[in-house]
Design a protein around this motif. Sequence first.
Motif, PDB file in Angstrom:
ATOM      1  N   GLY A 122       0.812  -1.210   0.000  1.00  0.00           N
ATOM      2  CA  GLY A 122       0.000   0.000   0.000  1.00  0.00           C
ATOM      3  C   GLY A 122       0.839   1.251   0.000  1.00  0.00           C
ATOM      4  O   GLY A 122       2.075   1.200  -0.008  1.00  0.00           O
ATOM      5  N   SER A 123       0.148   2.368   0.015  1.00  0.00           N
ATOM      6  CA  SER A 123       0.809   3.672   0.050  1.00  0.00           C
ATOM      7  C   SER A 123       0.226   4.489   1.197  1.00  0.00           C
ATOM      8  O   SER A 123      -0.926   4.278   1.605  1.00  0.00           O
ATOM      9  N   VAL A 124       1.028   5.421   1.696  1.00  0.00           N
ATOM     10  CA  VAL A 124       0.578   6.253   2.815  1.00  0.00           C
ATOM     11  C   VAL A 124      -0.604   7.102   2.355  1.00  0.00           C
ATOM     12  O   VAL A 124      -0.513   7.847   1.377  1.00  0.00           O
ATOM     13  N   HIS A 125      -1.712   6.957   3.043  1.00  0.00           N
ATOM     14  CA  HIS A 125      -2.935   7.709   2.768  1.00  0.00           C
ATOM     15  C   HIS A 125      -2.970   8.984   3.612  1.00  0.00           C
ATOM     16  O   HIS A 125      -3.331  10.046   3.130  1.00  0.00           O
ATOM     17  N   ALA A 126      -2.571   8.860   4.894  1.00  0.00           N
ATOM     18  CA  ALA A 126      -2.546  10.011   5.809  1.00  0.00           C
ATOM     19  C   ALA A 126      -1.721   9.650   7.030  1.00  0.00           C
ATOM     20  O   ALA A 126      -1.538   8.475   7.345  1.00  0.00           O
ATOM     21  N   GLN A 127      -1.225  10.686   7.707  1.00  0.00           N
ATOM     22  CA  GLN A 127      -0.546  10.528   8.987  1.00  0.00           C
ATOM     23  C   GLN A 127      -1.214  11.474   9.975  1.00  0.00           C
ATOM     24  O   GLN A 127      -1.472  12.631   9.650  1.00  0.00           O
ATOM     25  N   VAL A 128      -1.466  10.964  11.171  1.00  0.00           N
ATOM     26  CA  VAL A 128      -2.129  11.761  12.199  1.00  0.00           C
ATOM     27  C   VAL A 128      -1.243  11.780  13.441  1.00  0.00           C
ATOM     28  O   VAL A 128      -0.937  10.716  13.994  1.00  0.00           O
ATOM     29  N   PRO A 129      -0.811  12.965  13.891  1.00  0.00           N
ATOM     30  CA  PRO A 129      -0.031  13.023  15.128  1.00  0.00           C
ATOM     31  C   PRO A 129      -0.878  12.532  16.302  1.00  0.00           C
ATOM     32  O   PRO A 129      -2.052  12.889  16.420  1.00  0.00           O
ATOM     33  N   ALA A 130      -0.270  11.698  17.151  1.00  0.00           N
ATOM     34  CA  ALA A 130      -0.994  11.147  18.307  1.00  0.00           C
ATOM     35  C   ALA A 130      -0.008  10.973  19.459  1.00  0.00           C
ATOM     36  O   ALA A 130       0.584   9.911  19.629  1.00  0.00           O
ATOM     37  N   GLY A 131       0.207  12.022  20.231  1.00  0.00           N
ATOM     38  CA  GLY A 131       1.132  11.954  21.353  1.00  0.00           C
ATOM     39  C   GLY A 131       2.542  11.679  20.890  1.00  0.00           C
ATOM     40  O   GLY A 131       3.053  12.366  20.005  1.00  0.00           O
TER      41      GLY A 131
END
Length: 171
Positions: A122-131
């Motif tokens: 797959g490919s990176v769809h999104a990154q979400v900062p989480a702590g």
Amino acid sequence: MSELQEIPADATGLRSAFAAFPSGVVTVCAEIDGVRYGLAVSTFVPVSLDPPLVSFCVQNSSSTWPRLAQASHLGLSLLGTDQQDAARSFGSRTGDRFAGVGLRRGAGHAVFVEGASAWIEGSVHAQVPAGDHQVVLVHIHRLATRADIDPLVFHGSRYRRLHSEELRPAG
């Protein structure tokens, strides 16, 4: 039967509580400009069927993830029960993570670990900062599974095997 005991919600307490939940062992690998990069990730989770998405978490302190995040395609390998050595290697911060590990190329930059119970490309769809981590959403392009290989499980800070039990209908 023992009772639940309340523990502090600090790093030590959280590690203890999280260790009570089993998870699969997953590597994320790619080859960029002739250099292989790979790491073991935590909290791999199927997210969506439409669009096809999975997620995993990676520490903000990782020096490998920024390189992998640049790949056109990532190879996610859901490790099998006989791959404890590979799991330890990919979870290590030092040494050659790929030493003694059989690999297979996928599309783009994707690289897979041979002998895994499943491969997801797959490919990176999104990154979400989480702590202190990033939650990475991956859009699935291709996948393959092997029914004859059981998944490696991490639980209680140890690698484990699943125990199969035949379920019988109630009644």
